[in-house]
Design a protein around this motif. Sequence first.
Motif, PDB file in Angstrom:
ATOM      1  N   ARG A 148      95.896 -33.205  17.788  1.00 19.05           N
ATOM      2  CA  ARG A 148      96.310 -33.724  19.097  1.00 19.05           C
ATOM      3  C   ARG A 148      96.074 -32.693  20.196  1.00 19.05           C
ATOM      4  O   ARG A 148      95.650 -33.031  21.302  1.00 19.05           O
ATOM      5  N   ALA A 149      96.348 -31.442  19.888  1.00 19.82           N
ATOM      6  CA  ALA A 149      96.165 -30.401  20.899  1.00 19.82           C
ATOM      7  C   ALA A 149      94.709 -30.305  21.334  1.00 19.82           C
ATOM      8  O   ALA A 149      94.407 -30.130  22.522  1.00 19.82           O
ATOM      9  N   VAL A 150      93.779 -30.441  20.391  1.00 18.25           N
ATOM     10  CA  VAL A 150      92.358 -30.374  20.733  1.00 18.25           C
ATOM     11  C   VAL A 150      91.964 -31.531  21.650  1.00 18.25           C
ATOM     12  O   VAL A 150      91.176 -31.368  22.583  1.00 18.25           O
ATOM     13  N   LEU A 151      92.536 -32.717  21.397  1.00 17.73           N
ATOM     14  CA  LEU A 151      92.149 -33.897  22.171  1.00 17.73           C
ATOM     15  C   LEU A 151      92.793 -33.942  23.541  1.00 17.73           C
ATOM     16  O   LEU A 151      92.273 -34.604  24.447  1.00 17.73           O
ATOM     17  N   THR A 152      93.918 -33.267  23.730  1.00 14.39           N
ATOM     18  CA  THR A 152      94.662 -33.400  24.985  1.00 14.39           C
ATOM     19  C   THR A 152      94.708 -32.130  25.825  1.00 14.39           C
ATOM     20  O   THR A 152      95.139 -32.182  26.975  1.00 14.39           O
ATOM     21  N   ALA A 153      94.283 -30.999  25.265  1.00 12.36           N
ATOM     22  CA  ALA A 153      94.356 -29.748  26.024  1.00 12.36           C
ATOM     23  C   ALA A 153      93.387 -29.778  27.196  1.00 12.36           C
ATOM     24  O   ALA A 153      92.319 -30.391  27.134  1.00 12.36           O
ATOM     25  N   GLY A 154      93.763 -29.089  28.279  1.00 11.18           N
ATOM     26  CA  GLY A 154      92.863 -28.964  29.407  1.00 11.18           C
ATOM     27  C   GLY A 154      91.662 -28.105  29.047  1.00 11.18           C
ATOM     28  O   GLY A 154      91.675 -27.366  28.065  1.00 11.18           O
ATOM     29  N   ARG A 155      90.630 -28.198  29.856  1.00  6.04           N
ATOM     30  CA  ARG A 155      89.433 -27.402  29.608  1.00  6.04           C
ATOM     31  C   ARG A 155      89.751 -25.917  29.787  1.00  6.04           C
ATOM     32  O   ARG A 155      90.677 -25.540  30.496  1.00  6.04           O
ATOM     33  N   GLY A 156      88.956 -25.083  29.140  1.00 10.01           N
ATOM     34  CA  GLY A 156      89.151 -23.646  29.303  1.00 10.01           C
ATOM     35  C   GLY A 156      89.884 -23.026  28.135  1.00 10.01           C
ATOM     36  O   GLY A 156      89.755 -23.476  26.985  1.00 10.01           O
ATOM     37  N   TRP A 157      90.686 -21.987  28.412  1.00 13.92           N
ATOM     38  CA  TRP A 157      91.309 -21.205  27.345  1.00 13.92           C
ATOM     39  C   TRP A 157      92.266 -22.031  26.503  1.00 13.92           C
ATOM     40  O   TRP A 157      92.410 -21.788  25.304  1.00 13.92           O
ATOM     41  N   GLN A 158      92.924 -23.039  27.112  1.00 13.71           N
ATOM     42  CA  GLN A 158      93.860 -23.860  26.331  1.00 13.71           C
ATOM     43  C   GLN A 158      93.127 -24.616  25.225  1.00 13.71           C
ATOM     44  O   GLN A 158      93.587 -24.674  24.080  1.00 13.71           O
ATOM     45  N   GLN A 159      92.005 -25.198  25.580  1.00 11.97           N
ATOM     46  CA  GLN A 159      91.257 -25.931  24.562  1.00 11.97           C
ATOM     47  C   GLN A 159      90.644 -24.985  23.541  1.00 11.97           C
ATOM     48  O   GLN A 159      90.583 -25.303  22.354  1.00 11.97           O
ATOM     49  N   ASP A 160      90.191 -23.818  23.992  1.00 18.78           N
ATOM     50  CA  ASP A 160      89.636 -22.837  23.061  1.00 18.78           C
ATOM     51  C   ASP A 160      90.677 -22.454  22.006  1.00 18.78           C
ATOM     52  O   ASP A 160      90.352 -22.341  20.812  1.00 18.78           O
ATOM     53  N   MET A 161      91.908 -22.250  22.429  1.00 13.00           N
ATOM     54  CA  MET A 161      92.974 -21.900  21.488  1.00 13.00           C
ATOM     55  C   MET A 161      93.267 -23.059  20.535  1.00 13.00           C
ATOM     56  O   MET A 161      93.477 -22.856  19.337  1.00 13.00           O
ATOM     57  N   ALA A 162      93.272 -24.282  21.074  1.00 14.66           N
ATOM     58  CA  ALA A 162      93.541 -25.451  20.239  1.00 14.66           C
ATOM     59  C   ALA A 162      92.446 -25.627  19.189  1.00 14.66           C
ATOM     60  O   ALA A 162      92.719 -25.931  18.019  1.00 14.66           O
ATOM     61  N   VAL A 163      91.196 -25.457  19.597  1.00 16.62           N
ATOM     62  CA  VAL A 163      90.067 -25.578  18.658  1.00 16.62           C
ATOM     63  C   VAL A 163      90.162 -24.514  17.577  1.00 16.62           C
ATOM     64  O   VAL A 163      89.932 -24.792  16.387  1.00 16.62           O
ATOM     65  N   ALA A 164      90.509 -23.291  17.960  1.00 13.68           N
ATOM     66  CA  ALA A 164      90.628 -22.210  16.977  1.00 13.68           C
ATOM     67  C   ALA A 164      91.721 -22.516  15.956  1.00 13.68           C
ATOM     68  O   ALA A 164      91.551 -22.263  14.751  1.00 13.68           O
ATOM     69  N   ALA A 165      92.851 -23.082  16.405  1.00 14.15           N
ATOM     70  CA  ALA A 165      93.944 -23.411  15.487  1.00 14.15           C
ATOM     71  C   ALA A 165      93.535 -24.514  14.514  1.00 14.15           C
ATOM     72  O   ALA A 165      93.824 -24.452  13.316  1.00 14.15           O
TER      73      ALA A 165
END
Length: 414
Positions: A148-165
Amino acid sequence: MKGDYQDLVDEISALLGAPATLENRDFRLIAFGAHDSDDDLAMDPVRTRSILTRQSTAAVRAWFEGFGIARATAPVRIPAAPDAGVFRGRICLPVRYRGIVQGYVWLLDQEPGPGPDALAAAMEVAERIGILLAEEAKAGADLSREFRAVLTAGRGWQQDMAVAALRLALGPGADGLHAVVCVTPWAGEAPASVPGTAAVCTVPWPGAGEDDDGRAGEAEGRSGSGPGPGPGGGAGSGSRPGRRGGQALAALVRLRSAEVLVPAEGVATRLLAGGGATAGVGEPRRGLGTLADGWAQAAAAAQAAAAQPRFGPVARWSAIGPYRMLAALAAAGPAGDPATRVLLEPAHRELARTAELFLDCAGQAGRAAAALGIHRQTLYYRLARVEQLTGLDLDEGEDRLLLHMALKTARLYG
């Protein structure tokens, strides 16, 4: 984990002296043993199709389930049925975990066939397979927060962190080929497990700003920076995918080939069983960095399936034609064109329908009148009213394009 399955299937093949195949409870192929026999009947059409397409047909599934394999706790012998394409009898080893069937191991039966001791040893291996299948299903369900975090995170560092997790949680298969599936509307929680998926989660419907009772939606996934098209021209009814508020179900499906989306479509079809929702499948993508884009595609395809029944209850992004562009344009926050807004009011519903069908027919009055079941003069009268309301000239190509896009966008978003 796929390697573990293959090792266990090979172990069963060695114990019983026959090539084995492993399918999950939805009859999707997971692993199979090599076959080097000269027996032409060993590769009957059912087994060949299972290996080549990695799945069995609904008819084959129903036929085998008729022998009680879903309830069995011991090996089940199934006779040959040439009329059904089964030229050789089968031995089915049910794969269970804590009493719940997880899949089936299949072997070709032969005379005199394996003895009780060999079958008992093979069932012990099947129990180990059951543990693996159950753990895989549980792992997919436990990844809902990361997915869910990957699909809903804003662009940038937030999404990068979600993808890494999510990459860390998925393990070695994270950088493989995946497709995202959207099912909408979805009521309640995400299923505890969905066979064939790497992860599932519920997601606030893309672009939803307020719930139907006027309360502001949760911040997660509703900030406008999240992926996916918004509901477009306002709130629809509570059952339409484009409604404000509500949620959808997202599923992450592993693929073996970018050309074969059957696994993702199969997951979508199973999730739709018994409901009035629609589903969409995004384009295959390798790795996790662009899953948000895949979710936007899947959501748009699900909306297109609701707008146009010809797409079927499950629509691929690649198959929805002009709705791909409309969804992409609307994702920026469509406000509706001022020239066409009045035509989209409920009072002019029949005029809008007439104009849309006329444009669908490439401006051919005879075809449009026949499709509407009206006289050609009635069609001309209605089109003149459309021009009066909108100020558009339907003899001008750009005006026609504007009107057609507005009408299709309204259909897409209910």
